[in-house]
Design an enzyme around this catalytic site. Structure first.
Site: not given
Ligand code: WQD
Length: 319
Positions: A11, A143, A147, A206
């Site tokens: 992507y 993960y 990194k 969440f």
């Molecule tokens: C974002 C927010 C969830 C899905 C991840 C990786 C990080 C980086 C960025 C690569 C959070 C909430 C999510 C859902 C929800 N990637 N959520 N319902 O966890 O911030 O970071 O992506 O480098 O390494 O950890 O991203 O998109 O999973 O979540 O409420 O169905 O959305 O709790 O607060 P995150 P995410």
């Protein structure tokens, strides 16, 4: 002269490949196509190998010499936080093993410029909501650990044999620079919500009981095209003789809550969907946003897009 892009069929990688082609750079893509899509890389030659596999180093050396590679952009890695907790050995083999083979190949082929796809996950769950690169990194999952180790490895190579490296710590990437380069994986908030509402289901949030303005988590969302531009700015930076930094946050510098993202999706999609609020997800910090003053001052890069253009471009591509 050419640029070798590992994970270039992914992507984010494919956005960088397209921008490199637009500025008439010669590009070679290395991608095992486990989640990458060959159709994304336009005319770039593809070497479809797993860079973590035995024998990969020699294949990489031969490719670098054959194509007169002068710099590398390294995206290829496993990137699911949750899966990394369940399969830590696989994540270290893929991400640290892959970096090991890549650096060995670069050293042997005398390729000394590398832009590395790092992550905000290196910070773990910081006490402060807006983080600078000087913050002590305490990753809380394999993960993020892989990194941070990758960043250490580039620093070691710089000392040992003169590697010039830029480590880009991505925050939350979304959007699409071109519809055919959409994020087809459903591993992050925006594509997960799109998949739910297109199936007529309620997206899950969440936790709405965090210490944030509306109770939902706050993140720093950056348009994938802005992020791709940051890689080209980093490549140009590596040509400079004086390079005072090697680690850069890449984000918008602005925070958006989950509820704010969902509201933007309602506006753009025209679908007034209900929300299913569930309990908190383990490992989620209440707020994680980038302080982007270093990348702006050093690389002259600043995010141009906003949440509306991120969601609008992502939705247009998803349709
Ligand atoms: C974002 C927010 C969830 C899905 C991840 C990786 C990080 C980086 C960025 C690569 C959070 C909430 C999510 C859902 C929800 N990637 N959520 N319902 O966890 O911030 O970071 O992506 O480098 O390494 O950890 O991203 O998109 O999973 O979540 O409420 O169905 O959305 O709790 O607060 P995150 P995410």
């Amino acid at each position: 002269m050419s640029v070798l892009v590992t994970g270039g069929a992914g992507y984010i990688g494919s956005h960088v490949v397209r921008l490199l082609h637009q500025r008439s750079e010669s590009v070679i893509v290395v991608d095992k196509l486990s989640s990458g899509i060959k159709g994304r890389i336009d005319s770039a030659p593809l070497i479809d190998i797993d860079i973590a596999a035995p024998g990969a180093t020699q294949i990489l050396v031969e490719a670098m010499l054959k194509h007169n590679v002068t710099s590398v952009i390294h995206f290829a890695a496993a990137k699911q936080v949750g899966v990394s907790v369940e399969q830590p050995e696989f994540y270290f083999e893929q991400n640290v093993g892959g970096m090991t083979n890549l650096l060995q190949a670069m050293r042997e082929a005398k390729v000394d410029r590398l832009v590395f796809s790092s992550s905000a996950a290196t910070y773990g769950m910081p006490e402060v909501g807006s983080v600078t690169e000087d913050l002590d990194c305490k990753p809380i999952n394999p993960y993020g650990q892989t990194k941070l180790i990758g960043e250490w490895m580039t620093a070691n190579a710089a000392r040992a044999w003169g590697l010039r490296a830029a480590n880009l710590r991505y925050f939350n990437v979304a959007g699409a620079g071109w519809p055919d380069l959409a994020d087809t994986a459903t591993m992050n908030l925006v594509p997960i919500v799109f998949a739910a509402i297109k199936a007529g289901k309620s997206p899950v949030v969440f936790g709405d009981d965090y210490d944030t303005p509306d109770g939902s988590c706050v993140r720093d969302y950056v348009h994938v095209l802005d992020l791709a531009e940051a890689h080209l700015a980093a490549l140009d930076y590596l040509e400079r003789d004086h390079r005072e930094n090697s680690v850069f946050n890449v984000g918008s510098g602005e925070g958006s809550s989950v509820f704010e993202v969902l509201e933007e999706i309602r506006l753009v999609s025209g679908i007034d969907f209900a929300i299913d609020i569930q309990k908190r997800r383990a490992g989620d910090p209440p707020k994680l946003c980038a302080d982007v003053s270093r990348i702006e001052a050093t690389l002259g890069w600043k995010a141009k897009q906003n949440m509306h253009s991120i969601i609008e471009s992502a939705w247009a591509a998803a349709k």
